[in-house]
Design a protein around this motif. Sequence first.
Motif, PDB file in Angstrom:
ATOM      1  N   UNK A  89      27.402  44.483  41.711  1.00 45.98           N
ATOM      2  CA  UNK A  89      28.589  44.972  42.403  1.00 45.98           C
ATOM      3  C   UNK A  89      29.129  46.205  41.692  1.00 45.98           C
ATOM      4  N   UNK A  90      29.384  47.230  42.452  1.00 48.22           N
ATOM      5  CA  UNK A  90      29.811  48.496  41.883  1.00 48.22           C
ATOM      6  C   UNK A  90      28.697  49.507  41.840  1.00 48.22           C
ATOM      7  N   UNK A  91      27.458  49.002  41.941  1.00 51.02           N
ATOM      8  CA  UNK A  91      26.301  49.901  41.970  1.00 51.02           C
ATOM      9  C   UNK A  91      25.432  49.633  43.197  1.00 51.02           C
ATOM     10  N   UNK A 103      37.454  37.294  46.776  1.00 49.67           N
ATOM     11  CA  UNK A 103      36.386  38.227  47.133  1.00 49.67           C
ATOM     12  C   UNK A 103      36.777  39.674  46.962  1.00 49.67           C
ATOM     13  N   UNK A 104      37.819  39.924  46.147  1.00 50.58           N
ATOM     14  CA  UNK A 104      38.191  41.305  45.865  1.00 50.58           C
ATOM     15  C   UNK A 104      38.642  42.090  47.070  1.00 50.58           C
ATOM     16  N   UNK A 105      39.199  41.395  48.076  1.00 41.80           N
ATOM     17  CA  UNK A 105      39.621  41.991  49.348  1.00 41.80           C
ATOM     18  C   UNK A 105      38.438  42.451  50.199  1.00 41.80           C
ATOM     19  N   UNK A 161      46.743  40.698  38.821  1.00 39.99           N
ATOM     20  CA  UNK A 161      48.200  40.757  38.721  1.00 39.99           C
ATOM     21  C   UNK A 161      48.731  42.146  38.392  1.00 39.99           C
ATOM     22  N   UNK A 162      47.883  43.029  37.883  1.00 40.91           N
ATOM     23  CA  UNK A 162      48.368  44.356  37.508  1.00 40.91           C
ATOM     24  C   UNK A 162      47.211  45.343  37.576  1.00 40.91           C
ATOM     25  N   UNK A 163      47.162  46.112  38.654  1.00 43.51           N
ATOM     26  CA  UNK A 163      46.089  47.087  38.826  1.00 43.51           C
ATOM     27  C   UNK A 163      46.337  48.375  38.068  1.00 43.51           C
ATOM     28  N   UNK A 200      33.731  44.340  34.670  1.00 40.85           N
ATOM     29  CA  UNK A 200      34.723  45.409  34.746  1.00 40.85           C
ATOM     30  C   UNK A 200      34.321  46.444  35.793  1.00 40.85           C
ATOM     31  N   UNK A 201      33.036  46.719  35.892  1.00 44.15           N
ATOM     32  CA  UNK A 201      32.554  47.678  36.891  1.00 44.15           C
ATOM     33  C   UNK A 201      32.806  47.153  38.302  1.00 44.15           C
ATOM     34  N   UNK A 202      32.534  45.872  38.510  1.00 41.62           N
ATOM     35  CA  UNK A 202      32.769  45.286  39.828  1.00 41.62           C
ATOM     36  C   UNK A 202      34.250  45.310  40.177  1.00 41.62           C
ATOM     37  N   UNK A 203      35.102  45.005  39.209  1.00 41.62           N
ATOM     38  CA  UNK A 203      36.541  45.010  39.454  1.00 41.62           C
ATOM     39  C   UNK A 203      37.009  46.391  39.899  1.00 41.62           C
ATOM     40  N   UNK A 204      36.565  47.423  39.207  1.00 39.16           N
ATOM     41  CA  UNK A 204      36.949  48.781  39.581  1.00 39.16           C
ATOM     42  C   UNK A 204      36.492  49.103  41.003  1.00 39.16           C
ATOM     43  N   UNK A 205      35.308  48.637  41.368  1.00 44.19           N
ATOM     44  CA  UNK A 205      34.783  48.894  42.711  1.00 44.19           C
ATOM     45  C   UNK A 205      35.632  48.200  43.767  1.00 44.19           C
ATOM     46  N   UNK A 206      35.988  46.948  43.531  1.00 43.70           N
ATOM     47  CA  UNK A 206      36.819  46.227  44.488  1.00 43.70           C
ATOM     48  C   UNK A 206      38.153  46.941  44.701  1.00 43.70           C
ATOM     49  N   UNK A 207      38.784  47.343  43.618  1.00 46.94           N
ATOM     50  CA  UNK A 207      40.087  48.012  43.730  1.00 46.94           C
ATOM     51  C   UNK A 207      39.949  49.324  44.500  1.00 46.94           C
TER      52      UNK A 207
END
Length: 329
Positions: free
Chosen positions: A22-24, A95-97, A197-199, A218-225
Amino acid sequence: MPLNAQAQELLDALAELGPAVIGRSSLEEARDSPGLADAVSVILRRRGEDPAVDAAHTDERRTVPGPAGDVEVRVLRPSPGGAEALPILVYVHGGGWVLGDLDDDGIVPELVRRAGCLAVSVGYRRAPEAPFPASHDDVVAALRWVLAHGDELGGDPGRVAVGGDSAGATMATAACRTLALAGERGPSAQLLAYPLADLTDGDRPSRRDAADTPPLTATALDWFVAQETTEDGQRRDPRLSPLLATHDELAALPPTLLFTAEQDVLRDEGEAYARALMDARVHVTLSRFPGMMHGFLGCHRVLDGADLAMTQAAAFLSAGFEGAEPAAQ
């Protein structure tokens, strides 16, 4: 503390399935990728157990009015059901929206079974096709409808709790805040599993400590946001970053059970949100699960920690439905 042996076995099984990075990966690859539920099935089959979910509930699909058309919901009831109106859990999947849907069976059917409640799972619009605030608005609309019309489902609209995992937990607590700001009655309790809780703060220790721990790196989180937000200023909106809500807004929220996982990039912000709620004099039970990773709650058939969390969640919901102040665990 590293992942415990059960969690490591689960992630090893997931790796064998070849999940997308995820993210790539493309959006389609991410949505088609195997996840923790698939890894649970692998382990159960190795043990000679049937991975199918015990259908000790009835299952109905219907729609409720939403801000941009009907919102699909999945209604689960204990089976066999009685004549009495059941308390209602409005649940928002994670699911990260972007990922996840109403067929996610790891959490909601088990809460229905253990808490003896009716559940309404919300099929909100997803990013990037429908970015912020579409998903939030759908969740608010569904929660409002249940609070007003839950009796049409065989439930008791006077006994409603809300819950969610990951981005679903973020939307669940944000929906409570939205109703409170409008002066409306809200749920009697909120169950939050490892929320975003805090983007706005990407430098918390857990973001580094668990940066490479699946399924939420962390890469996946950045992609979801990036899929959910269309401009940087949105990340400061309390509907996406509930930790940035005011003291008075937090004080209006219901009693809360909040789970975090030790090896999760979201651990620190989730625990900071729990402390902010405590500072606002909200009754909060914060449970950090050692050796667990993001997404663990739905893996209760193979993770002892998740089974314990399910037991705690059911007890909390049962107390919250009756308006009781749950005892600290």
